[in-house]
Design a protein around this motif. Sequence first.
Motif, PDB file in Angstrom:
ATOM      1  N   PHE A  82      -5.514  -6.282  10.317  1.00 21.46           N
ATOM      2  CA  PHE A  82      -5.866  -5.088   9.561  1.00 21.46           C
ATOM      3  C   PHE A  82      -7.332  -5.134   9.138  1.00 21.46           C
ATOM      4  CE2 PHE A  82      -1.314  -5.062   9.172  1.00 21.46           C
ATOM      5  CZ  PHE A  82      -0.955  -3.728   9.015  1.00 21.46           C
ATOM      6  N   LEU A  98      -9.465  -2.969   6.405  1.00 20.13           N
ATOM      7  CA  LEU A  98      -9.138  -2.081   5.296  1.00 20.13           C
ATOM      8  C   LEU A  98     -10.393  -1.610   4.568  1.00 20.13           C
ATOM      9  CD1 LEU A  98      -6.276  -4.223   3.671  1.00 20.13           C
ATOM     10  CD2 LEU A  98      -6.037  -2.477   5.449  1.00 20.13           C
ATOM     11  N   LEU A 147       0.097  -2.287   1.507  1.00 19.55           N
ATOM     12  CA  LEU A 147      -1.063  -1.437   1.793  1.00 19.55           C
ATOM     13  C   LEU A 147      -0.969  -0.220   0.877  1.00 19.55           C
ATOM     14  CD1 LEU A 147      -3.536  -0.691   3.498  1.00 19.55           C
ATOM     15  CD2 LEU A 147      -1.976   0.238   5.223  1.00 19.55           C
ATOM     16  N   HIS A 170      -7.227   2.263   6.956  1.00 23.03           N
ATOM     17  CA  HIS A 170      -6.856   1.065   7.697  1.00 23.03           C
ATOM     18  C   HIS A 170      -6.946   1.287   9.205  1.00 23.03           C
ATOM     19  CE1 HIS A 170      -3.250   3.402   6.669  1.00 23.03           C
ATOM     20  NE2 HIS A 170      -2.658   2.929   7.754  1.00 23.03           N
TER      21      HIS A 170
END
Length: 296
Positions: free
Chosen positions: A174, A176, A251, A257
């Motif tokens: 990920f 972010l 999340l 993302h």
Amino acid sequence: ELGWPESVPYLDRPPSPLEFYREWVSPNKPCIIRNAISHWPALKKWTSAYLREVIGPKVVSVAVTPNGYADAVFQDRFVMPEERQMPFMDFLDIVEKKVTSSNIFYVQKQCSNLTEEFPELVCDVQPDIPWMSEALGKKPDAVNFWLGESAAVTSLHKDHYENLYCVVSGEKYFLLHPPSDRPFIPYELYQPATYHVSEDGSFEIVDEKTAEKVPWIPLDPLNPDLELYPDEYAQAKPLQCTVKAGEMLYLPSLWFHHVQQSHGCIAVNYWYDMEYDIKYSYYQLLDCLTKTVKML
């Protein structure tokens, strides 16, 4: 200044509902939780052989693209994948390289496909995450099943959901951005379109002519065009994390993302509708100010 961490912190156990709401949901901070799904039978059971036995001949929805990017900007269009109906075992043949294909295949239909298309697997996980459901006072809107090739990439975007993303096997990668990075993340309006396979097997992009334009992020955070966006993305501060098998990523809603994965990675995620409270109002204000400044 807003208290965002420099890296995504880890919790060694699932929190209590009150603790999770106070420490993570309310301040809108991500974390990775270990030992939250260690009791799931799926962690041991979901081998290729098991999935073939349980789901094998069943026809399921598979996203197919020529480049691995579904729901992404390409050739000045917001292009959605071809949604192909195919036996699950044929999809596994492609993922396992038993059948070669120049296209990229990904089970990623985000309409609670675990419960709608793969109900045989729900007993190996959970229909919801009890401590999250108690913390938010609601059940998830959707529970999704993900399985695909390493070339399948999720373009940078945000969701209006509190997301618990659980990796069953493999790894997810990920990138972010917090909602406060909105001024540094470019948005444009794009004509929506869909990939269609021609008779010769090649892909063509067909416009959805009656659909309204879609706001989307044209930038690839792994290779940002800083000449095109010199005053924007260079100031953003991404966080990167790897979610491994047996781990859960929280999340938070409205976090941007971008997602990659190891080949054949299997994951399940729970989407809980966000509260449209002061956080949402703050984001809307930031979004409006960003658009206004851009017009000046």
